[in-house]
Scaffold this active site. Structure first.
Site, PDB file in Angstrom:
ATOM      1  N   LYS A  52      -5.083   3.587  -2.967  1.00  0.00           N
ATOM      2  CA  LYS A  52      -4.398   2.921  -1.849  1.00  0.00           C
ATOM      3  C   LYS A  52      -5.328   2.777  -0.642  1.00  0.00           C
ATOM      4  O   LYS A  52      -5.181   1.839   0.144  1.00  0.00           O
ATOM      5  CB  LYS A  52      -3.111   3.675  -1.481  1.00  0.00           C
ATOM      6  CG  LYS A  52      -2.035   3.580  -2.567  1.00  0.00           C
ATOM      7  CD  LYS A  52      -1.578   2.131  -2.843  1.00  0.00           C
ATOM      8  CE  LYS A  52      -0.414   2.040  -3.805  1.00  0.00           C
ATOM      9  NZ  LYS A  52      -0.008   0.659  -4.102  1.00  0.00           N
ATOM     10  N   TYR A 102      -4.451   8.868  -6.383  1.00  0.00           N
ATOM     11  CA  TYR A 102      -3.532   7.776  -6.001  1.00  0.00           C
ATOM     12  C   TYR A 102      -3.921   7.268  -4.612  1.00  0.00           C
ATOM     13  O   TYR A 102      -4.031   6.058  -4.387  1.00  0.00           O
ATOM     14  CB  TYR A 102      -2.088   8.295  -6.006  1.00  0.00           C
ATOM     15  CG  TYR A 102      -1.101   7.278  -5.485  1.00  0.00           C
ATOM     16  CD1 TYR A 102      -0.755   6.152  -6.231  1.00  0.00           C
ATOM     17  CD2 TYR A 102      -0.515   7.431  -4.223  1.00  0.00           C
ATOM     18  CE1 TYR A 102       0.143   5.210  -5.746  1.00  0.00           C
ATOM     19  CE2 TYR A 102       0.391   6.498  -3.736  1.00  0.00           C
ATOM     20  CZ  TYR A 102       0.711   5.391  -4.500  1.00  0.00           C
ATOM     21  OH  TYR A 102       1.599   4.454  -4.014  1.00  0.00           O
ATOM     22  N   SER A 131       0.870  -1.171   0.000  1.00  0.00           N
ATOM     23  CA  SER A 131       0.000   0.000   0.000  1.00  0.00           C
ATOM     24  C   SER A 131       0.907   1.222   0.000  1.00  0.00           C
ATOM     25  O   SER A 131       1.865   1.301  -0.766  1.00  0.00           O
ATOM     26  CB  SER A 131      -0.909  -0.077   1.239  1.00  0.00           C
ATOM     27  OG  SER A 131      -1.674   1.084   1.388  1.00  0.00           O
TER      28      SER A 131
END
Ligand SMILES: NC(=O)c1ccc[n+]([C@@H]2O[C@H](COP(=O)([O-])OP(=O)(O)OC[C@H]3O[C@@H](n4cnc5c(N)ncnc54)[C@H](OP(=O)(O)O)[C@@H]3O)[C@@H](O)[C@H]2O)c1
Length: 276
Positions: free
Chosen positions: A153, A149, A135
């Protein structure tokens, strides 16, 4: 008996660093996945008896199935899956390009899910296994220009957190690794340049990321070594493993701020439930 590691995205960065560590271990087999086998030429420097290279784009289910089959046929099982392959993307929330964001989700989230679902039957049959998901600290907290982004994650955090509970009784463990920013080619991911004047303060951050130049603190080799050490230590694997000062402090800050808000609104929150 030798343990077998299956790592996605071994052409560069963390994946390559971890593949090299494993390739040096006599008692560990390596299934190294990459989109282009030519990118795995660096593995030719190691003893080939414990290395299987597989072609695998994590968005291609046929390639995933074939890679799992090939690895299993070679080594008889898969003990550790490292979901490492991933893309970066830099842009403000408003200016990010939808097609690019969808591609980001396809790789970082659905790609990880595709590979996990292909390997789980092997691990369920073995009644053992460890799934390590790469992660990011940005899967717990976030920063301007990393919104989408981070969204991927956060999803990478969410799915393994549930999977861990679902496979607990099946001998399968699930770990999340949250590194700080690190010196890999990820930093040259796709970008959405600032065009709206109101976001000019973020333009330099984005152009810096686009150029691939980075002052990121994380050392990919150290990060890979720590992942390997924690995964192979003779003690239970943690659910979460922040790696680096920025990651640890960022996670502490985010979690303590959230906890303080939860405490502040505790009494009000309880009023939301229907009376018993
Ligand atoms: N570097 C950081 O600052 C940082 C910090 C925290 C977390 N992470 C995460 O760490 C992981 C590894 O990134 P990295 O920093 O090592 O960057 P990297 O050097 O760019 O490595 C990314 C890897 O993912 C592979 N990949 C990309 N798209 C793929 C696809 N569709 N199918 C299969 N493989 C694909 C790349 O393969 P190709 O060479 O074929 O493109 C490459 O091997 C990522 O999940 C990233 O989000 C990075």
């Amino acid at each position: 008996m030798a343990k077998t590691w299956f790592i996605t995205g071994t052409s560069s960065g963390f994946g390559q660093a971890l593949a090299k560590i494993i390739a040096q271990h006599e008692d560990v087999n390596l299934i190294a996945a990459a989109r282009n086998l030519a990118d795995l030429a660096y593995l030719n420097d190691y003893d080939q008896t414990a290395i299987e290279k597989v072609v695998m784009d994590v968005t291609n289910k046929d390639q995933i199935a074939e890679a799992v089959k090939q690895g299993q046929a070679r080594f008889g099982g898969i003990d550790v899956l490292v979901n490492n392959a991933g893309l970066g993307y830099f842009g403000t929330v408003e200016e990010s390009n939808e097609a690019d964001v969808r591609q980001l989700f396809d790789v970082n989230v659905f790609g990880l899910a595709n590979v996990t679902k292909a390997v789980l039957p092997v691990m369920r049959q073995q009644k053992s296994g460890l799934i390590i998901n790469v992660s990011s600290v940005l899967g717990i907290t976030s920063l301007p220009t990393f919104g989408w982004y981070s969204a991927t994650k956060f999803a990478v955090e969410g799915v393994p957190n549930v999977l861990r509970q679902e496979v607990k009784g099946l001998g399968i463990k699930v770990m999340l690794v949250e590194p700080s920013g690190a010196r890999t080619k990820w930093n040259a991911g796709k970008t959405a340049p600032v065009e709206i004047n109101d976001y000019q303060q973020f333009a330099e951050m984005i152009s810096g990321a686009a150029s691939g130049t980075t002052q990121a603190p994380g050392d990919p080799v150290r990060i890979a070594q720590l992942m390997f050490d924690v995964a192979t230590a003779d003690e239970p694997v943690p659910g979460h493993l922040p790696l680096g000062e920025f990651a640890t402090n960022g996670m502490k800050q985010e979690l303590s701020t959230s906890l303080a808000e939860v405490e502040q609104y505790h009494e009000l929150s309880l009023k939301a439930d229907a009376p018993a």
